[in-house]
Design a protein around this motif. Structure first.
Motif, PDB file in Angstrom:
ATOM      1  N   GLU A  53      -9.948 -43.400 -37.330  1.00 32.78           N
ATOM      2  CA  GLU A  53      -8.958 -43.537 -36.182  1.00 32.78           C
ATOM      3  C   GLU A  53      -7.744 -42.335 -36.558  1.00 32.78           C
ATOM      4  O   GLU A  53      -7.253 -41.977 -35.510  1.00 32.78           O
ATOM      5  CB  GLU A  53      -8.497 -45.028 -36.136  1.00 32.78           C
ATOM      6  CG  GLU A  53      -7.548 -45.167 -34.929  1.00 32.78           C
ATOM      7  CD  GLU A  53      -7.161 -46.655 -34.708  1.00 32.78           C
ATOM      8  OE1 GLU A  53      -6.749 -46.905 -33.452  1.00 32.78           O
ATOM      9  OE2 GLU A  53      -7.387 -47.432 -35.605  1.00 32.78           O
ATOM     10  N   ARG A  54      -7.371 -42.305 -37.906  1.00 33.21           N
ATOM     11  CA  ARG A  54      -6.429 -41.304 -37.956  1.00 33.21           C
ATOM     12  C   ARG A  54      -7.108 -40.149 -37.720  1.00 33.21           C
ATOM     13  O   ARG A  54      -6.066 -39.236 -36.994  1.00 33.21           O
ATOM     14  CB  ARG A  54      -5.988 -41.532 -39.315  1.00 33.21           C
ATOM     15  CG  ARG A  54      -5.043 -42.795 -39.895  1.00 33.21           C
ATOM     16  CD  ARG A  54      -4.360 -42.445 -41.144  1.00 33.21           C
ATOM     17  NE  ARG A  54      -5.163 -42.282 -42.357  1.00 33.21           N
ATOM     18  CZ  ARG A  54      -5.488 -43.492 -42.952  1.00 33.21           C
ATOM     19  NH1 ARG A  54      -5.108 -44.596 -42.620  1.00 33.21           N
ATOM     20  NH2 ARG A  54      -6.169 -43.507 -44.061  1.00 33.21           N
ATOM     21  N   ASP A  55      -8.172 -39.550 -37.980  1.00 32.96           N
ATOM     22  CA  ASP A  55      -8.467 -38.323 -37.528  1.00 32.96           C
ATOM     23  C   ASP A  55      -8.740 -38.103 -36.057  1.00 32.96           C
ATOM     24  O   ASP A  55      -8.159 -36.954 -35.481  1.00 32.96           O
ATOM     25  CB  ASP A  55     -10.217 -38.085 -37.827  1.00 32.96           C
ATOM     26  CG  ASP A  55     -10.119 -37.584 -39.392  1.00 32.96           C
ATOM     27  OD1 ASP A  55      -9.227 -36.976 -40.044  1.00 32.96           O
ATOM     28  OD2 ASP A  55     -11.378 -37.201 -39.980  1.00 32.96           O
ATOM     29  N   ILE A  56      -8.918 -39.209 -35.248  1.00 30.83           N
ATOM     30  CA  ILE A  56      -9.078 -39.089 -33.758  1.00 30.83           C
ATOM     31  C   ILE A  56      -7.814 -39.012 -33.277  1.00 30.83           C
ATOM     32  O   ILE A  56      -7.363 -37.998 -32.490  1.00 30.83           O
ATOM     33  CB  ILE A  56      -9.726 -40.383 -33.170  1.00 30.83           C
ATOM     34  CG1 ILE A  56     -11.264 -40.574 -33.741  1.00 30.83           C
ATOM     35  CG2 ILE A  56      -9.351 -40.237 -31.663  1.00 30.83           C
ATOM     36  CD1 ILE A  56     -11.737 -41.970 -33.178  1.00 30.83           C
ATOM     37  N   ASP A  57      -6.895 -39.563 -33.947  1.00 32.71           N
ATOM     38  CA  ASP A  57      -5.373 -39.427 -33.561  1.00 32.71           C
ATOM     39  C   ASP A  57      -4.795 -38.206 -33.747  1.00 32.71           C
ATOM     40  O   ASP A  57      -3.964 -37.761 -32.810  1.00 32.71           O
ATOM     41  CB  ASP A  57      -4.612 -40.723 -34.161  1.00 32.71           C
ATOM     42  CG  ASP A  57      -4.512 -42.041 -33.787  1.00 32.71           C
ATOM     43  OD1 ASP A  57      -5.094 -42.143 -32.624  1.00 32.71           O
ATOM     44  OD2 ASP A  57      -4.354 -42.937 -34.352  1.00 32.71           O
ATOM     45  N   GLU A  58      -4.813 -37.523 -34.817  1.00 35.99           N
ATOM     46  CA  GLU A  58      -4.671 -36.147 -35.146  1.00 35.99           C
ATOM     47  C   GLU A  58      -5.122 -35.167 -34.200  1.00 35.99           C
ATOM     48  O   GLU A  58      -4.595 -34.363 -33.650  1.00 35.99           O
ATOM     49  CB  GLU A  58      -5.255 -35.642 -36.337  1.00 35.99           C
ATOM     50  CG  GLU A  58      -4.403 -36.413 -37.698  1.00 35.99           C
ATOM     51  CD  GLU A  58      -3.359 -35.468 -38.245  1.00 35.99           C
ATOM     52  OE1 GLU A  58      -2.942 -34.645 -37.432  1.00 35.99           O
ATOM     53  OE2 GLU A  58      -2.684 -35.663 -39.379  1.00 35.99           O
TER      54      GLU A  58
END
Length: 369
Positions: free
Chosen positions: A168-173
């Motif tokens: 999810e952090r990758d998607i948000d980035e």
């Protein structure tokens, strides 16, 4: 119109997961570009209906010098009559660490596809990627400054031991970069790659299938909520920014592939150049294209359409099928229609969200094999 694909097989180093044909010999670049120019001249009549899209893929096209890239685009213009001031989509794949102020200067490129993969530096090192997460972020800014208004980035999920929170952090980035297009793929363990060997040796393990599915659903939810159109199983675009070139593969548009290992398709035949840079160049230097070819009969064409059109949000147009294959398809799809994994909408058979999770099984069952 025809899509033009040019394979640039050069890489500074090989990523552990990559199964595409590539080489780490930069000393061959000038000779290879010369061979590409020869192939263009040899095959220019195969695109007499005009070039609609141009795609430089690899490998790493951004490994070529500015002079070599300019030479390729000059030859494209001379052989195929492309007007670079027209509405031709011209994509070049780039690595984030290759992106600098000078990279695209003087080139007609109007779309860049960048292999970011992840914003975790530790996972980038695991993949043997050369860039860092910070370089990826800065590269988008450099491309904007260079006037590129159509940027696509690739992401990967399903790394060994990756959590949903990390994904999810990758998607948000990725969302924070506000790019026009995002492609996302589950990490593959292709036979013959270093990653596959690591799997066989027990050094890594695959992500649990259920976790991988939840990652994909999280991706779909977050990107569609952010305004991206989920137009193909692995691809998301802002309205008006679908990849026109890649859509040609899914929409039965002919394409001409140049370079070692490149594939071509004209609805009647499919051909592929030899996957050996030395053999490819030697052939071109003797005025000989070294390739293999297969004829496409109606059954093969039907199977191809099942495999490609069903990947798209529109699905397969039933009106394009002959009566035999339309009846065959509807009979084969009946169970999936009844259980809600496939639906018919606006005369198209398409996967539902539930069906995407088992798309490979469905496509296999709908083939006339």
């Amino acid at each position: 119109m025809t899509g033009l694909y040019i394979h640039i097989p050069f890489c500074a180093s090989r990523c552990v997961y990559c199964g595409f044909y590539s080489t780490v010999r930069p000393d061959l670049q000038l000779r290879y570009v010369d061979s590409l120019c020869r192939e263009m001249a040899m095959r220019q009549r195969e695109a007499e209906d005009g070039i609609g899209t141009i795609y430089l893929g690899g490998g790493t096209p951004s490994q070529l010098s500015a002079g070599s890239l300019r030479r390729l685009f000059t030859q494209i213009q001379q052989c195929f009559g492309v007007d670079y001031d027209s509405d031709v989509e011209i994509t070049m794949e780039c690595n984030p660490d290759d992106v600098g102020e000078e990279l695209l200067r003087g080139l007609p490129v109007n779309r860049v596809s960048m292999g970011v993969q992840t914003f975790s530096d530790s996972r980038l090192r695991f993949l043997h990627r050369r860039h860092t997460a910070d370089q990826a972020r800065k590269a988008v800014g450099i491309l904007r400054s260079a006037g590129i208004g159509n940027v696509s980035i690739d992401l990967m999920f399903g790394f060994p031991d990756e959590t949903l929170e990390e994904w999810e952090r990758d998607i948000d980035e990725a969302l924070s970069l506000d790019v026009e297009h995002i492609s996302a793929y589950g990490l593959m363990f292709e036979e013959g790659t270093p990653l596959y060997n690591m799997l066989q040796q027990g050094k890594v393990r695959r992500t649990d299938e259920e976790v991988g599915l939840r990652m994909y659903e999280l991706l779909t939810d977050k990107l569609t909520s952010a305004g991206y159109e989920h137009y193909e199983i692995s691809n998301f675009a802002r309205p008006g920014f679908r990849s026109r070139h890649n859509s040609s593969y899914w929409n039965d548009t002919p394409y001409l592939g140049l370079g070692a290992a490149a594939h071509s398709y004209d609805r009647r035949t499919r051909s592929w150049n030899v996957a050996d840079i030395m053999a490819y160049m030697e052939g071109m230097e003797h005025g000989e294209r070294r390739f293999e070819c297969e004829s496409i009969d109606p059954r093969t064409h039907y199977d191809d359409r099942v495999m490609t059109a069903l990947r798209t949000c529109e699905g397969l147009d039933l009106a394009e099928l002959d009566s035999h294959h339309r009846d065959f398809l509807l009979k084969a799809a009946a169970t999936y229609i009844n259980n809600g994994k496939v639906e018919i909408k606006d005369g198209h058979l398409r996967l539902t969200r539930r069906g995407i999770a088992v798309s490979n099984l469905i496509m296999s069952d709908l083939m006339d094999v």
